[in-house]
Structure formats: structure tokens, C-alpha cells
Design an enzyme around this catalytic site. Structure first.
Site, PDB file in Angstrom:
ATOM      1  N   LYS A   4       9.317   4.540   2.844  1.00  0.00           N
ATOM      2  CA  LYS A   4       7.984   4.643   2.232  1.00  0.00           C
ATOM      3  C   LYS A   4       7.307   5.927   2.688  1.00  0.00           C
ATOM      4  CE  LYS A   4       6.911  -0.318   2.021  1.00  0.00           C
ATOM      5  NZ  LYS A   4       6.753  -0.457   0.575  1.00  0.00           N
ATOM      6  N   ARG A  48      12.493  -9.624  -1.998  1.00  0.00           N
ATOM      7  CA  ARG A  48      13.201 -10.508  -2.943  1.00  0.00           C
ATOM      8  C   ARG A  48      14.604 -10.822  -2.437  1.00  0.00           C
ATOM      9  NH1 ARG A  48      12.246  -6.233  -7.616  1.00  0.00           N
ATOM     10  NH2 ARG A  48      10.375  -6.083  -6.347  1.00  0.00           N
TER      11      ARG A  48
HETATM   12  N1  BES Z   1       6.075  -5.104   0.967  1.00  0.00           N
HETATM   13  C1  BES Z   1       6.177  -4.338  -0.205  1.00  0.00           C
HETATM   14  C2  BES Z   1       5.097  -4.655  -1.239  1.00  0.00           C
HETATM   15  C3  BES Z   1       3.690  -4.272  -0.882  1.00  0.00           C
HETATM   16  C4  BES Z   1       3.187  -3.044  -1.266  1.00  0.00           C
HETATM   17  C5  BES Z   1       2.853  -5.156  -0.234  1.00  0.00           C
HETATM   18  C6  BES Z   1       1.883  -2.715  -0.978  1.00  0.00           C
HETATM   19  C7  BES Z   1       1.547  -4.814   0.066  1.00  0.00           C
HETATM   20  C8  BES Z   1       1.059  -3.597  -0.312  1.00  0.00           C
HETATM   21  C9  BES Z   1       7.532  -4.595  -0.874  1.00  0.00           C
HETATM   22  O1  BES Z   1       8.582  -4.852  -0.019  1.00  0.00           O
HETATM   23  C10 BES Z   1       7.891  -3.361  -1.615  1.00  0.00           C
HETATM   24  O2  BES Z   1       8.080  -2.360  -1.001  1.00  0.00           O
HETATM   25  N2  BES Z   1       7.971  -3.467  -2.926  1.00  0.00           N
HETATM   26  C11 BES Z   1       8.317  -2.380  -3.752  1.00  0.00           C
HETATM   27  C12 BES Z   1       9.295  -2.876  -4.790  1.00  0.00           C
HETATM   28  C13 BES Z   1       9.969  -1.804  -5.567  1.00  0.00           C
HETATM   29  C14 BES Z   1      10.848  -0.964  -4.686  1.00  0.00           C
HETATM   30  C15 BES Z   1      10.793  -2.450  -6.652  1.00  0.00           C
HETATM   31  C16 BES Z   1       7.040  -1.850  -4.398  1.00  0.00           C
HETATM   32  O3  BES Z   1       6.156  -2.634  -4.706  1.00  0.00           O
HETATM   33  O4  BES Z   1       6.937  -0.645  -4.558  1.00  0.00           O
HETATM   34 MN    MN Z   2       9.506  -3.088   0.704  1.00  0.00          MN
END
Ligand code: BES
Ligand code: MN
Ligand code: ZN
Length: 509
Positions: A277, A351
Site C-alpha cells: 500500500k 477475502r
Molecule cells: N483492508 C483493506 C480494505 C480497507 C481499505 C479497509 C481502506 C479500510 C480502509 C483490504 O484488505 C484491501 O486492501 N482491499 C483492497 C482490495 C483490492 C486489492 C481488490 C482495496 O480495497 O483496495
Molecule cells: Mn488489503
């Protein structure tokens, strides 16, 4: 904080501070506030007539009685317009009033509670307690400087006038306290930093809860999870030195009761893994175990409230980090269900761990499976910070969740699971890929999960937005919110109540 119920009349009760709620004038002058007013020679109605205290929602005023009443001080707290009153406003008003008292440097208060409108005394007392316990929550575990400046309420006395009232208030207090303390526990876990709140620490906390509340616990180590076939959970856990734990709490195990499974995402820190990230706001990713925290806290509260279900709380917990053994984009994983997944993004890890947890939950032949997860940023874009996304395959269960949402003020909004977007999860080399397009991301994440829920009634609640908030709300301070705990408990209470009625009716036939 010492909270208790006493029998007494507000206009006769000696105390440091009497907290009185009032609607906007002129309808306001009834109940305790009216009796205090007449004892006080109309002082409160004078203030209201002059417009010095209007009774607007969340308005607070501190007054000294100068001997006119047995109470030394009075805080008048506004409830807004009577016709707009509901329990959500009441929780907010209670929080705001007690915050006002705390911030004024006072430590004690007495507050008369009376039956009102269609609300029972139990409901009013439960919501009052919920409002002020949640509204005065603070996370100070790591503050070492100026600890003496931390202001806290020490004593709250709820006043009832008859034995019956005292009893009703007491019952609301008991229930409200159990639930609120559970919410605060979830908040502590979410606010706790990831170097403290590790999977091991969560497992330890779950063990402690099992001991305290007569639950069964099982913690699968990674070797066991892997041997069992949890290839998706194991892949995520491999990227970190901190060992993952697959935590299973059970309440009412072995009793002849319907089973309900609660599943919570427990990523104690989500760096994104190799699909790392951006560093901006990455610190927020300590909250990625909010689903697991809510499930753990709800299990504890459910046990204390003796909810008549066999409950299984399933919490896959691990970090998501890019260590040497980390899983990689392009890897193909074999899940516990036997279905295979091509990893496109290691940041779509929630997921993956949930797919194995959902499959595992089916072993208990549950009547319903409910998962809570900070699953997608897309859900935050869609619904913002105050509303969770709701998905599911069973209308009756969805309706139950919506009803619990309406009652608790923990907002959910339904999003579709329509098959159109499934094409974005199709893989050339495996059964599915773990991520699709950015657009519609919350739905695509939920569709992925649906493939692991089998045929049982299942709902998925994406709490990525409300799990922690940056701007405080009336009874939710900044940071971890403990969202989901009250929703789950309300759902189980209402359902359990219907269940026990049903069982009783059947017995009568
Ligand atoms: N934990 C994150 C989702 C999240 C983002 C929670 C912002 C709270 C605030 C999750 O694991 C994630 O990174 N999701 C990705 C999915 C994508 C790679 C398909 C996302 O939302 O960008
Ligand atoms: Mn994630
Ligand atoms: Zn995540």
C-alpha cells in the site's frame, strides 16, 4: 466507573450534580424536570422563557442551586424536539451531557429516569447507559505524560421513584453495561497498535474470555491450519514472522440449540503484502482486525446475556506483510473448500482468509453465517465512514440485520450480489482470481466471499468505513468504534427472543 440505581425523587435527592433532560419548550415541562422546576420556584421555566436554555438537542447548561434544592448543581441537557425524539438521539444526548459534565471537571452525577412515550424504562435506561459509556470512552493505555489531567466520571446514580421503576432501570443498566463494555473492549483492540495487538495477543484475549464467560475455545496454529487444508489463510500468514492464529470461540457448545456462526476478519496489520500500500494513512491498517474484534466482543456479551443459541465465533488472524516467504501475485492457492484462487493482488487478503473461515464455519451446520470485515476501500468510497455495506443470499436474514441496524443506529445499506460482476473474478488458470476491477470493488469482494458460503443463509457486512472514524460522533469518539458489536447482539437478542417464544409455544401445543 461506579453506576448504580437508587430509589429517590430528583427534587429531594442530595447530590453533587443532578442531570435533567428537557425537550425544547414549551412541551418540555413535564416529568422530573417539571417537579424540580416547581421546587425551584420556576427557575428552569424562566430560563427557557427568556431563551437562556432552549432545550436544543445536545445543548448543556451548568447551574448552581445555591441551596434551593438538595442537589448542589443542576445540568440541563437538551433533547431537541419532542416529536423527533428516538433512542438514537437519546444515546447521543446522554453521551453529550455526560461528556459536558466530565469536561467541566465534575466526577459524580445523579439522573432521574422515567418511562416516556412508547419507550419502556428498560429501553430508556439501556440506551442512556450505552450513550454515556460509549460517549466517555477514552483510549489512554499508552499516554504516560500528564496522566493526572485525564478527566473521568467516577460515579453515576440512576434514580427511579418506585420499586418497579428501580427494577426496570436496573435491568436496562445490566444489559446496557454488558453490551457497552463489549463495545469498549472491541475499541481497545482496534485502537491497540499492531505491535501489541498481534494474532497471539488476540488468541490470548480469546482464551481469557473463554475462561471468564464459560465458552469453549480452540486456537489452530498455522501448522494445523495448513494441514487441514486452509491454503488461502496459510498463504497470507506466510508473509509475516508473527505467527497467525485461527481462533474459534464457542458458546453453548453441545446444547441442543440452533447454531449461528459469526466470522470476523482479523488482519492485525495490512501492509498490502507485496502489492504494498502507499504509506499515506497506512497506520490506519492496524484496524483491519475490527471484524474479529467485533466478533470476539459480541461472543463475550452474548454469553453474559445468555443468548439461547449455539454460537461459533471464527476469527482468522494474521498480519499481511511482504516477508521473504510472502505469497506473491500469480500464486495459485488451494482453499479449504477445494476451490483454487489465483492471486492478483496480495492486498486482497481479507477475502482469502475469510474464504477458509467461511468454509470452516459450514462444519457446524449453522442456521446462519454472518461475517464482518474491513474488506474494501471501495465500500468506503460508496457509503462513507458511517455506513457499512450489507450483502447476503437470504432475504429473511438480511431483514433481521436491517432491523437490528435500525434499532442500534449502526447503519448498514444493502448492496447487490448480482452475478454480472462475477466475470471480473474469472481466472485463466484457477477457479477464481482474488481481485477484479476497482470499480464495484465492494460488490466484487462480496461475490468472491459468496462462493465460499455454500448454501447456508449468509450475510457479509463490509465495515471498512465505520470500523474507525476520524471525526467524533455523539457517542463515538475518534478512532476504533467497535462497530458491529451492538448490531450482532441486537440481532441475536431479537432472534433468540422469538426462538424462545417459539419453543415455548411448541411445548404448549
Ligand atoms: N483492508 C483493506 C480494505 C480497507 C481499505 C479497509 C481502506 C479500510 C480502509 C483490504 O484488505 C484491501 O486492501 N482491499 C483492497 C482490495 C483490492 C486489492 C481488490 C482495496 O480495497 O483496495
Ligand atoms: Mn488489503
Ligand atoms: Zn485488509
Amino acid at each position: 466507573m461506579d453506576i448504580r440505581v437508587e430509589k429517590g425523587k430528583p427534587e429531594r435527592y442530595p447530590c453533587e450534580l443532578l442531570l435533567l433532560f428537557s425537550f425544547e419548550s414549551p412541551e418540555s415541562s413535564e416529568g422530573p424536570v417539571q417537579r424540580v422546576d416547581s421546587e425551584w420556584k420556576g427557575f428552569i421555566s424562566d430560563l427557557m422563557r427568556e431563551g437562556d436554555f432552549k432545550g436544543e438537542l445536545f445543548q448543556c447548561s451548568l447551574l448552581h442551586t445555591r441551596g434551593a434544592l438538595p442537589a448542589k448543581r443542576v445540568v440541563l441537557a437538551g433533547l431537541g424536539r419532542r416529536e423527533e425524539f428516538d433512542l438514537e438521539k437519546w444515546r447521543g444526548a446522554s453521551a453529550k451531557a455526560v461528556q459536558f459534565i466530565r469536561d467541566s471537571g465534575l466526577k459524580q452525577l445523579a439522573c432521574p429516569l422515567g418511562r416516556f412515550d412508547t419507550f419502556s424504562l428498560g429501553e430508556l435506561s439501556e440506551s442512556f447507559v450505552t450513550g454515556f459509556l460509549l460517549g466517555t470512552y477514552q483510549y489512554n493505555d499508552f499516554k504516560t505524560l500528564d496522566r493526572d489531567k485525564i478527566k473521568e466520571i467516577e460515579e453515576v446514580i440512576l434514580l427511579g421513584e418506585t420499586d418497579e421503576e428501580v427494577h426496570g432501570i436496573g435491568e436496562g443498566l445490566r444489559v446496557g453495561r454488558i453490551i457497552s463494555e463489549a463495545v469498549c473492549m472491541a475499541r481497545d483492540l482496534v485502537n491497540g497498535p499492531s505491535n501489541r495487538v498481534t494474532p497471539t495477543a488476540l488468541a490470548e484475549k480469546a482464551r481469557e474470555m473463554a475462561r471468564d464467560h464459560a465458552m469453549e475455545i480452540q486456537v489452530l496454529e498455522m501448522s494445523e491450519a495448513e494441514a487441514m487444508g486452509m491454503g488461502a489463510f496459510a498463504a497470507v500468514a506466510k508473509g509475516s514472522q508473527e505467527p497467525g492464529k485461527f481462533i474459534v470461540l464457542e458458546y453453548n457448545k453441545g446444547r441442543e440449540l440452533d447454531t449461528i456462526a459469526l466470522v470476523g476478519k482479523g488482519i492485525t496489520f495490512d501492509s498490502g503484502g507485496l502489492s504494498i500500500k502507499p504509506s499515506d494513512k497506512m497506520e490506519r491498517m492496524k484496524d483491519d482486525m475490527s471484524g474479529a474484534a467485533a466478533v470476539m466482543a459480541a461472543m463475550g456479551a452474548a454469553a453474559q446475556l445468555r443468548i439461547p443459541f449455539h454460537l461459533v465465533g471464527i476469527m482468522p488472524t494474521t498480519e499481511n506483510l511482504p516477508d521473504g516467504k510472502a505469497y506473491k501475485p500469480g500464486d495459485i492457492l488451494k482453499t479449504l473448500s477445494g476451490q483454487t484462487v489465483e492471486v492478483i493482488s496480495t492486498d486482497a487478503e481479507g477475502r482469502l482468509i475469510l474464504s477458509d473461515a467461511l468454509t470452516y464455519s459450514l462444519r457446524y451446520q449453522p442456521k446462519a453465517v454472518i461475517d464482518l470485515a474491513t474488506l474494501t476501500g471501495a465500500c468506503v468510497i460508496a457509503l462513507g465512514d458511517y455506513i457499512a455495506g450489507l450483502f447476503g443470499n437470504d432475504e429473511a436474514l438480511l431483514k433481521r440485520v436491517e432491523e437490528a441496524s435500525r434499532k442500534t443506529g449502526e447503519r448498514v445499506w444493502r448492496l447487490p450480489l448480482w452475478d454480472e460482476y462475477f466475470e471480473f473474478l474469472q481466472s485463466d488458470v484457477a477457479d477464481f482470481r482474488n481481485s477484479g476491477t476497482r470499480s464495484g470493488g465492494a460488490i466484487i469482494g462480496a461475490i468472491f466471499l459468496s462462493k465460499f458460503a455454500g448454501k447456508v443463509p449468509w450475510v457479509h457486512i463490509d465495515i471498512a468505513g465505520p470500523a474507525s472514524i476520524e471525526k467524533e460522533r455523539p457517542y463515538i469518539p475518534r478512532g476504533g468504534t467497535g462497530v458491529g458489536v451492538r448490531l450482532l447482539i441486537q440481532l441475536l437478542r431479537d432472534w433468540g427472543f422469538q426462538n424462545s417464544l417459539l419453543v415455548r409455544n411448541e411445548a404448549m401445543l
